[in-house]
Write an enzyme that holds these catalytic residues in place. Structure first.
Site, PDB file in Angstrom:
ATOM      1  N   HIS A 161      61.345   2.036 -38.943  1.00  6.58           N
ATOM      2  CA  HIS A 161      60.959   3.417 -38.635  1.00  6.58           C
ATOM      3  C   HIS A 161      60.771   4.227 -39.914  1.00  6.58           C
ATOM      4  CE1 HIS A 161      62.594   3.559 -34.223  1.00  6.58           C
ATOM      5  NE2 HIS A 161      61.843   2.493 -34.466  1.00  6.58           N
ATOM      6  N   SER A 174      56.790   0.565 -33.147  1.00  6.34           N
ATOM      7  CA  SER A 174      57.316   1.848 -33.625  1.00  6.34           C
ATOM      8  C   SER A 174      57.003   2.114 -35.088  1.00  6.34           C
ATOM      9  CB  SER A 174      58.829   1.887 -33.411  1.00  6.34           C
ATOM     10  OG  SER A 174      59.133   1.659 -32.059  1.00  6.34           O
TER      11      SER A 174
END
Length: 393
Positions: free
Chosen positions: A347, A289
């Site tokens: 993230h 991610s």
């Protein structure tokens, strides 16, 4: 989605003192606990030692007070920020190496295309000036080669050739970006399968999950980028990567795209290391991610007016700029409020790196690669590799 792991990973690590202090974190599926084969040993009750009876009227002597060690306040263990020095150096070195190798890759690709172009021109020139009798010989050789190829084709069954033809047709229909990320998706699939091998799970936990409290700090920063334990987690990440690959590669080129993607995986993991060390919440994380967030943020920053949609809700569309703002806001809130389902620090680190690279990094890094490429060209020329026609590319 960089998942944050649970107590099962702590048991698989063999009792790392830092991992024993993990607070919270989501649990892995129960099937993983069954396949791991490692059970926590039950604690045996320790028998209390009888204290030496001290008469109530007995008072300690003055010598006893002098020999007794002075009372000290309990020592609070310091968070090991010193352990982040090696990961920081690894991040800087790996990022520089990624862009350097990408520049060399681009140079070699350009050199190969130029060489192929001049080889084609030379072949056309020789075709016009060579004697006719040599052409007859080559014609016979070509006819012989065609006969051999036809005989070899007859060995194949019709279904086999149909499958090969369909695969080749599918590959040619892909964009340059989709062809580039196919290798990344294949690597993630292989690592996903390795998680299903019980004998490899201890190895996978150590090297394919990132944790600042682990004994292995540097290599997991890269390897965890290709690691997924949940099929849904991997499928979601690879779908987003596939969706943005065409725009990203057309914008950056495949060489620069690979450098940005690999560097983003390491940089986002380092940001996660810093946040975990600062908060004391040591828990393993894995997933692509962080790197994918960099690619998504780069595309949204470069093309903020592009229209995006969610796969499950295709009727609702929104601009790429608004989507990026919403993602950054959600990960910032998750980091501040201490949400534990995702690694929001990774993230956020990946998204900020993508924004920075489009606004500043491309000019500072990629557009200043010419001195390095010239140095590589000189080394290739001196070693006898040549530099194309005229000694230059």
């Amino acid at each position: 989605m960089a998942w944050r792991s649970c107590s099962v990973l702590c048991r698989l690590t063999g009792g790392d003192p830092f991992l024993c202090s993990v607070r919270g974190g989501s649990r892995w599926p129960h099937s993983f606990q069954q396949r791991s084969g490692f059970r926590k040993a039950s604690k045996k009750p320790e028998a209390k030692k009888p204290e030496d009876p001290v008469p109530a009227h007995t008072e300690p002597s003055e010598a006893a007070f002098q020999n007794r060690a002075p009372l000290q306040p309990p020592v609070t263990p310091q968070r090991p920020f010193g352990r982040l020095v090696r990961p920081f150096l690894f991040t800087v070195g790996f990022t520089g190496s990624s862009f350097g190798l990408a520049a060399i890759w681009q140079y070699e690709s350009l050199k190969s295309r130029v060489q192929s172009y001049f080889d084609g021109l030379r072949a056309d020139w020789l075709e016009k000036v060579q004697p006719q009798k040599r052409g007859d010989v080559r014609k016979e050789v070509n006819e012989f080669s065609f006969t051999v190829s036809v005989e070899s084709e007859e060995v194949w069954e019709d279904n086999d050739w149909l499958i090969v033809f369909q695969i080749n047709q599918w590959w040619n229909s892909l964009s340059e970006g989709q062809k580039t990320v196919t290798g990344i998706i294949a690597a993630n699939a292989v690592v996903f399968c390795c998680w299903r091998v019980p004998s490899l799970q201890r190895f996978m936990v150590r090297y394919f999950t990132s944790n600042p409290a682990s004994k292995s700090l540097c290599s997991p920063m890269l390897l965890s980028t290709f690691s997924h334990f949940s099929f849904f987690h991997m499928a979601a990440n690879m779908y987003v990567l596939w969706s943005f690959s065409t725009s990203a590669v057309s914008m950056l080129g495949r060489e620069q795209f690979m450098a940005v993607y690999l560097s983003a995986g390491v940089i986002s993991t380092f940001v996660s290391y810093v946040c975990k060390t600062a908060t004391g919440r040591f828990s393993p994380s894995l997933g692509a991610s962080g790197a994918i967030m960099t690619i998504l943020a780069a595309v949204c920053t470069k093309m903020p007016e592009a229209r995006l949609a969610i796969i499950f809700l295709p009727m609702f569309t929104f601009t790429a700029g608004n989507a990026l703002k919403a993602i950054v806001a959600m990960d910032t809130a998750g980091l501040v409020l201490g949400w534990k389902f995702f690694d929001h620090a990774a993230h956020l680190g990946g998204a900020l790196f993508g924004i920075w690279y489009i606004l500043f990094g491309n000019d500072l890094i990629w557009k200043n690669r010419e001195p390095f490429v010239k140095l590589w060209h000189e080394l290739r020329t001196r070693s006898g590799g040549g530099g194309g026609p005229g000694g230059a590319v």
